[in-house]
Design a protein around this motif. Structure first.
Motif, short mmCIF file in Angstrom:
data_model
loop_
_atom_site.label_atom_id
_atom_site.label_comp_id
_atom_site.label_asym_id
_atom_site.label_seq_id
_atom_site.Cartn_x
_atom_site.Cartn_y
_atom_site.Cartn_z
N GLY A 132 -7.25 10.73 1.56
CA GLY A 132 -8.51 10.20 1.04
C GLY A 132 -8.35 8.77 0.57
N GLN A 133 -9.35 8.28 -0.17
CA GLN A 133 -9.29 6.91 -0.67
C GLN A 133 -8.11 6.74 -1.62
OE1 GLN A 133 -13.28 4.58 -0.93
NE2 GLN A 133 -13.52 6.40 -2.20
N MET A 134 -7.41 5.62 -1.48
CA MET A 134 -6.23 5.33 -2.29
C MET A 134 -6.27 3.88 -2.75
SD MET A 134 -3.31 7.08 0.14
CE MET A 134 -4.02 6.47 1.67
N GLY A 160 0.79 -1.22 0.00
CA GLY A 160 0.00 0.00 0.00
C GLY A 160 0.82 1.27 0.00
N LEU A 161 0.35 2.25 0.76
CA LEU A 161 1.03 3.53 0.83
C LEU A 161 2.44 3.39 1.37
CD1 LEU A 161 1.06 6.60 0.55
CD2 LEU A 161 -0.02 6.75 2.81
N GLY A 162 2.64 2.52 2.34
CA GLY A 162 3.97 2.34 2.90
C GLY A 162 4.98 1.91 1.87
N LEU A 210 -5.76 15.78 2.15
CA LEU A 210 -5.70 15.38 0.76
C LEU A 210 -7.01 14.73 0.36
CD1 LEU A 210 -2.16 13.71 0.60
CD2 LEU A 210 -2.78 16.06 0.02
N GLU A 211 -7.53 15.09 -0.81
CA GLU A 211 -8.75 14.51 -1.32
C GLU A 211 -8.49 13.88 -2.68
OE1 GLU A 211 -11.62 17.62 -1.58
OE2 GLU A 211 -12.07 17.60 0.57
N ALA A 212 -9.01 12.70 -2.89
CA ALA A 212 -8.93 12.10 -4.21
C ALA A 212 -9.82 12.89 -5.17
CB ALA A 212 -9.39 10.65 -4.15
N ARG A 213 -9.38 12.98 -6.41
CA ARG A 213 -10.18 13.65 -7.43
C ARG A 213 -10.02 12.91 -8.75
NH1 ARG A 213 -7.27 17.08 -10.92
NH2 ARG A 213 -9.14 18.34 -11.30
N ARG A 214 -10.98 13.08 -9.64
CA ARG A 214 -10.88 12.46 -10.95
C ARG A 214 -10.06 13.34 -11.87
NH1 ARG A 214 -15.98 11.39 -9.09
NH2 ARG A 214 -16.48 9.17 -8.94
N PRO A 215 -8.98 12.82 -12.43
CA PRO A 215 -8.12 13.65 -13.28
C PRO A 215 -8.81 14.05 -14.57
CG PRO A 215 -7.46 11.35 -13.40
CD PRO A 215 -8.52 11.44 -12.33
N SER A 265 -4.14 7.40 -6.28
CA SER A 265 -3.15 6.32 -6.22
C SER A 265 -2.25 6.51 -5.02
CB SER A 265 -2.31 6.29 -7.50
OG SER A 265 -1.41 7.39 -7.53
N PHE A 266 -1.77 5.40 -4.49
CA PHE A 266 -0.79 5.48 -3.41
C PHE A 266 0.44 6.26 -3.86
CE2 PHE A 266 -2.85 1.43 -1.86
CZ PHE A 266 -3.33 1.97 -0.68
N GLN A 267 0.81 6.09 -5.13
CA GLN A 267 2.01 6.78 -5.63
C GLN A 267 1.85 8.28 -5.60
OE1 GLN A 267 5.02 5.24 -6.49
NE2 GLN A 267 5.59 7.40 -6.23
N SER A 268 0.67 8.78 -5.94
CA SER A 268 0.44 10.23 -5.92
C SER A 268 0.57 10.78 -4.51
CB SER A 268 -0.95 10.55 -6.48
OG SER A 268 -1.03 10.22 -7.84
N VAL A 269 0.00 10.06 -3.55
CA VAL A 269 0.09 10.49 -2.15
C VAL A 269 1.54 10.42 -1.68
CG1 VAL A 269 -0.69 10.05 0.21
CG2 VAL A 269 -2.29 9.84 -1.70
N ALA A 270 2.25 9.38 -2.08
CA ALA A 270 3.66 9.26 -1.70
C ALA A 270 4.48 10.41 -2.27
CB ALA A 270 4.22 7.92 -2.19
N ASP A 271 4.20 10.80 -3.50
CA ASP A 271 4.90 11.94 -4.10
C ASP A 271 4.68 13.20 -3.28
OD1 ASP A 271 5.87 10.40 -6.18
OD2 ASP A 271 4.30 11.02 -7.60
#
Length: 247
Positions: free
Chosen positions: A179-181, A15-17, A242-247, A217-223
């Motif tokens: 948010g959701q990832m 996951g995020l880790g 942080l909120e998920a959004r549709r690109p 994505s977990f990668q976006s949050v990690a960035d």
């Protein structure tokens, strides 16, 4: 040790880790992977190479945390960044919750970051940083998530108190409410199909269609979290939502 920083990440086997470990390794940082499942940690460490170290650690156990950070101290001598990411979320109504579910939520999600912060602080110098990962569920009317929500709400309050305590030491403390990832092998919060059906049904009653909500994505949050560890010395960002959004 590599030329970069020394970064410890809990829940680093997936996951995020795992995404965080990959991102910091790209920068040449020494990445310490903490988690309960040795095989997962070793797989991530093998992927990242010689700058990664896997240490089996149950953050909900004070003895396990203490032993892990003794090993970090002996091998690295310091810690620059701690990311408290490990968490357990199991949908249940309180009336149906088992002792094990209650204890897991409280020890992993709330006591765990406290144990890890306590062990990390002596290894940090001015400029060190502790980042606690919270959840959007704290502020949303989720059903069957009272254990997870309340443990994360406690973590947020702890983060505020710890920030005030460590400010004179020059150590930053941040809270990231995510948010959701998802990623390529994300798992559902339960293996019980009936529990998942009830979870979706009860949340829909509260106006939360979990399948319709955007997912990052977990990668976006990690960035983003990587950017948070490179703030100018005269800035801090105590609370990030942080909120998920549709690109």
């Amino acid at each position: 040790m590599a030329n970069g920083r020394c970064v410890a990440i809990t829940g680093a086997g997936s996951g995020l880790g795992r995404a965080l470990a990959r991102r910091f390794a790209e920068d040449g940082d020494t990445v310490i992977l903490l988690g309960r499942t040795g095989a997962r940690l070793e797989a991530v460490a093998a992927e990242l190479g010689t700058t990664a170290q896997a240490i089996v650690c149950d953050v909900g156990s004070s003895a396990s945390v203490r032993a892990a950070f003794v090993e970090i101290a002996e091998r690295h001598g310091r810690l620059d960044v701690l990311i408290n990411n490990a968490a357990i979320y199991q949908p249940t109504f309180v009336k149906d919750a088992t002792d094990a579910q209650i204890e897991a939520a409280l020890t992993t999600n709330f006591a765990g970051p406290i144990y890890c912060a306590r062990a990390a602080i002596p290894l940090m110098r001015p400029g060190g940083q502790i980042i606690n990962i919270s959840s959007e569920t704290v502020a949303l009317p989720h059903a069957m998530f009272s254990l997870y929500q309340s443990s994360k709400a406690g973590l947020e309050r702890f983060t505020e108190a710890l920030r005030a305590e460590l400010e004179p030491e020059g150590v930053r403390v941040n809270m990231v409410r995510a948010g959701q990832m998802t990623d390529e092998d994300s798992k559902s919060p339960s293996d019980d199909l009936e529990v998942l059906r009830r979870f979706a049904e009860e949340n829909a009653k509260r106006g939360l269609d979990l399948r319709a909500r955007p997912v990052s994505s977990f990668q976006s949050v990690a960035d983003f979290i990587r950017l948070l560890t490179h703030l100018p010395a005269d800035l801090n960002a105590p609370q990030i939502v942080l909120e998920a959004r549709r690109p």
